[in-house]
Design an enzyme around this catalytic site. Structure first.
Site, short mmCIF file in Angstrom:
data_model
loop_
_atom_site.label_atom_id
_atom_site.label_comp_id
_atom_site.label_asym_id
_atom_site.label_seq_id
_atom_site.Cartn_x
_atom_site.Cartn_y
_atom_site.Cartn_z
N LYS A 145 2.29 -3.44 7.33
CA LYS A 145 2.51 -3.67 5.89
C LYS A 145 3.98 -3.35 5.53
O LYS A 145 4.60 -4.06 4.73
CB LYS A 145 1.57 -2.79 5.04
N TYR A 168 -1.50 -0.40 11.08
CA TYR A 168 -1.73 -1.08 9.79
C TYR A 168 -0.55 -0.84 8.85
O TYR A 168 0.07 -1.79 8.34
CB TYR A 168 -3.04 -0.59 9.15
N THR A 172 0.82 -1.21 0.00
CA THR A 172 0.00 0.00 0.00
C THR A 172 0.86 1.26 0.00
O THR A 172 1.98 1.27 0.55
CB THR A 172 -0.90 0.00 1.26
N ASP A 173 0.31 2.35 -0.55
CA ASP A 173 1.01 3.65 -0.49
C ASP A 173 1.11 4.15 0.95
O ASP A 173 1.90 5.05 1.24
CB ASP A 173 0.32 4.69 -1.38
N GLU A 174 0.33 3.55 1.87
CA GLU A 174 0.35 4.05 3.25
C GLU A 174 1.68 3.80 3.94
O GLU A 174 1.98 4.42 4.95
CB GLU A 174 -0.81 3.44 4.04
P1 NAD Z 1 -9.85 -7.04 2.64
O1 NAD Z 1 -9.77 -6.68 4.09
O2 NAD Z 1 -11.10 -6.79 1.88
O3 NAD Z 1 -9.49 -8.58 2.44
C1 NAD Z 1 -8.43 -9.21 3.11
C2 NAD Z 1 -8.59 -10.71 2.88
O4 NAD Z 1 -7.50 -11.38 3.53
C3 NAD Z 1 -9.87 -11.30 3.48
O5 NAD Z 1 -10.48 -12.18 2.56
C4 NAD Z 1 -9.39 -12.05 4.71
O6 NAD Z 1 -10.21 -13.15 5.06
C5 NAD Z 1 -8.02 -12.49 4.25
N1 NAD Z 1 -7.10 -12.76 5.37
C6 NAD Z 1 -6.86 -11.97 6.46
N2 NAD Z 1 -5.98 -12.58 7.28
C7 NAD Z 1 -5.64 -13.75 6.69
C8 NAD Z 1 -4.76 -14.80 7.04
N3 NAD Z 1 -4.05 -14.76 8.18
N4 NAD Z 1 -4.64 -15.85 6.21
C9 NAD Z 1 -5.35 -15.92 5.05
N5 NAD Z 1 -6.22 -14.95 4.68
C10 NAD Z 1 -6.36 -13.88 5.49
O7 NAD Z 1 -8.62 -6.28 1.98
P2 NAD Z 1 -8.46 -5.57 0.55
O8 NAD Z 1 -8.97 -4.19 0.64
O9 NAD Z 1 -8.95 -6.48 -0.51
O10 NAD Z 1 -6.86 -5.48 0.46
C11 NAD Z 1 -6.11 -6.55 -0.12
C12 NAD Z 1 -4.64 -6.18 -0.07
O11 NAD Z 1 -4.43 -4.95 -0.76
C13 NAD Z 1 -4.11 -5.97 1.35
O12 NAD Z 1 -2.84 -6.55 1.45
C14 NAD Z 1 -4.04 -4.45 1.50
O13 NAD Z 1 -2.99 -4.08 2.38
C15 NAD Z 1 -3.74 -4.03 0.06
N6 NAD Z 1 -4.23 -2.69 -0.32
C16 NAD Z 1 -5.54 -2.34 -0.11
C17 NAD Z 1 -5.98 -1.08 -0.51
C18 NAD Z 1 -7.42 -0.64 -0.34
O14 NAD Z 1 -7.71 0.54 -0.54
N7 NAD Z 1 -8.34 -1.52 0.00
C19 NAD Z 1 -5.07 -0.18 -1.11
C20 NAD Z 1 -3.74 -0.58 -1.30
C21 NAD Z 1 -3.33 -1.84 -0.90
P1 TYD Z 2 -10.39 4.39 4.76
O1 TYD Z 2 -11.39 3.97 3.75
O2 TYD Z 2 -10.47 3.81 6.14
O3 TYD Z 2 -8.97 4.15 4.11
P2 TYD Z 2 -7.50 4.61 4.63
O4 TYD Z 2 -7.60 5.06 6.04
O5 TYD Z 2 -6.74 3.34 4.50
O6 TYD Z 2 -7.06 5.70 3.72
O7 TYD Z 2 -10.46 5.96 4.92
C1 TYD Z 2 -10.30 6.83 3.79
C2 TYD Z 2 -10.37 8.26 4.32
O8 TYD Z 2 -11.69 8.47 4.84
C3 TYD Z 2 -9.40 8.53 5.47
O9 TYD Z 2 -8.91 9.85 5.35
C4 TYD Z 2 -10.28 8.43 6.70
C5 TYD Z 2 -11.64 8.89 6.20
N1 TYD Z 2 -12.81 8.29 6.91
C6 TYD Z 2 -13.78 9.10 7.49
O10 TYD Z 2 -13.73 10.34 7.41
N2 TYD Z 2 -14.82 8.49 8.14
C7 TYD Z 2 -14.93 7.14 8.25
O11 TYD Z 2 -15.89 6.64 8.90
C8 TYD Z 2 -13.92 6.31 7.63
C9 TYD Z 2 -14.00 4.81 7.72
C10 TYD Z 2 -12.88 6.93 6.95
#
Ligand code: NAD
Ligand code: TYD
Length: 335
Positions: A151, A147, A123-125
């Site tokens: 990562k 988090y 992630t960019d985070e």
């Molecule tokens: P999500 O929370 O929707 O899904 C995570 C999945 O991982 C779930 O299906 C969960 O059951 C599984 N999981 C968790 N712990 C596990 C374990 N110990 N063993 C096996 N499976 C396990 O997450 P997402 O939003 O789909 O993100 C997927 C990946 O992309 C993550 O690694 C996250 O860091 C990265 N990512 C997400 C975003 C975003 O905006 N959602 C952005 C950049 C990177």
């Molecule tokens: P989120 O979807 O939790 O992603 P991330 O924190 O990984 O960027 O949040 C996106 C943005 O929205 C972040 O600046 C926090 C804000 N946010 C709210 O203002 N209210 C909320 O209830 C949530 C979940 C997020």
């Protein structure tokens, strides 16, 4: 090509699995997922009956489980992680376990079995917050939340295993992703589904935090590019180039659903809240990758998807899972 996709029952992982099965006739997928609160087999229903798809319920921290699931695969793509910043503030333990130890377990299996490639979806985070300019792959990592720190711990191990053991591993660092099937704890699906239920949208702080939004299909195409053509040991930023404040996102949701600003509830800010994320994606774009989804169109289509697929999110928000308890634990004292 046989792929092991870890975390494939979550939001982005399931989009990646559906894409592999639906677009590529020559790909077989084994999906390994622990089915935590965020894992959902409904996300994989469109491919569940396909002969090239197999599901294994299991934990990426369990070496025997991973070894068995990885038998005969050409590559691993790891989406499995604990992913919600707010939960990492409230309950960090599982993040360290899965995002750090789980990544380590996968690397050990790649090393022992000589698996051809591993893409670690990050992630960019991990870069932290940036007031001006954009992070390149060379930028220092200064994560702010448990988090992003977990990562970053995973990323550092991946890079160390490349340097030390020469493993064929790559990292993608994606920006905030949106689209169908996102667990409704994250900003966009939480606000849309709350609005559809006549509830308030809890906006943190002054609502001016900036995120770079990337459609899930574009995120998957970036990961697929790195899986196929990425250089071992390299990091690739995958961003949408769509920087918006949370306030702007909220306004589009209100507009699409015909609601007023009365639906916003201003709540106490998240501690350690990163102000702005911004990614320089020049490295991947120079290789020919580009995001394709127009942001406003993609967001409006996504809002309509939640409106038209209430059964999917209603089961999560009002079913047997722990969604309601989480919302109570986190938001009760913030209003
Ligand atoms: P999500 O929370 O929707 O899904 C995570 C999945 O991982 C779930 O299906 C969960 O059951 C599984 N999981 C968790 N712990 C596990 C374990 N110990 N063993 C096996 N499976 C396990 O997450 P997402 O939003 O789909 O993100 C997927 C990946 O992309 C993550 O690694 C996250 O860091 C990265 N990512 C997400 C975003 C975003 O905006 N959602 C952005 C950049 C990177
Ligand atoms: P989120 O979807 O939790 O992603 P991330 O924190 O990984 O960027 O949040 C996106 C943005 O929205 C972040 O600046 C926090 C804000 N946010 C709210 O203002 N209210 C909320 O209830 C949530 C979940 C997020």
């Amino acid at each position: 090509m046989k792929l092991l996709v870890c975390g494939g029952a979550g939001f982005i992982g399931s989009a990646f699995v559906r894409r592999q099965i639906q677009l590529h006739d020559d790909v077989e997928v084994v999906c390994l997922d622990k089915l935590t609160y965020a894992g959902n087999l409904d996300n994989l229903a469109p491919v569940a009956e396909d002969a090239r798809y197999t599901f294994v319920e299991g934990d990426i921290c369990d070496r025997e489980v991973v070894e068995a699931a990885a038998a005969g695969v050409d590559a691993i793509v790891n989406f499995a992680a604990e992913t919600h910043v707010d939960r990492s503030i409230a309950e960090p333990d599982a993040f360290i376990r899965t995002d750090v130890l789980g990544t380590h377990t996968l690397l050990e299996v790649v090393r022992e079995r000589g698996i051809g490639r591993l893409v670690q979806v990050s992630t960019d985070e991990v870069y932290g917050s940036i007031d001006e300019g954009s992070f390149t792959e060379e930028s220092q990592i200064t994560p702010s939340s448990p988090y992003s720190a977990s990562k970053a711990g995973g990323d550092l191990q991946v890079l160390a295993y490349h340097r030390t053991f020469g493993l064929p591993v790559m990292i993608t660092r994606g920006s905030n992703t949106y689209g169908p099937y996102q667990y409704p704890e994250k900003l966009i699906p939480l606000f849309v589904t709350n609005a559809l239920e006549g509830k308030k949208m809890p906006l943190y702080g002054d609502g001016m935090n900036v995120r770079d939004w990337l459609h899930v299909d574009d995120h998957c195409s970036g990961i697929e590019w790195v899986l196929g053509k990425g250089e071992p040991g390299e990091v690739y930023n995958v961003g949408g180039g769509n920087e918006r404040t949370n306030r702007e996102i909220t306004s589009i949701i209100l507009d699409e659903l015909g609601l007023s600003e009365d639906s916003i509830e201003w709540v106490t800010d998240r501690p350690g809240h990163d102000r702005r994320y911004s990614l320089d994606t020049g490295k991947l774009r120079a290789q020919g990758w580009a995001s394709e989804v127009d942001f406003e169109q993609g967001l409006r289509d996504t809002i309509r998807w939640y409106r038209d697929n209430e059964t999917w999110w209603h089961k999560i928000k009002h079913g047997e899972g722990e969604f309601a308890q989480w919302q109570k634990r986190w938001y009760e004292d913030r209003a």
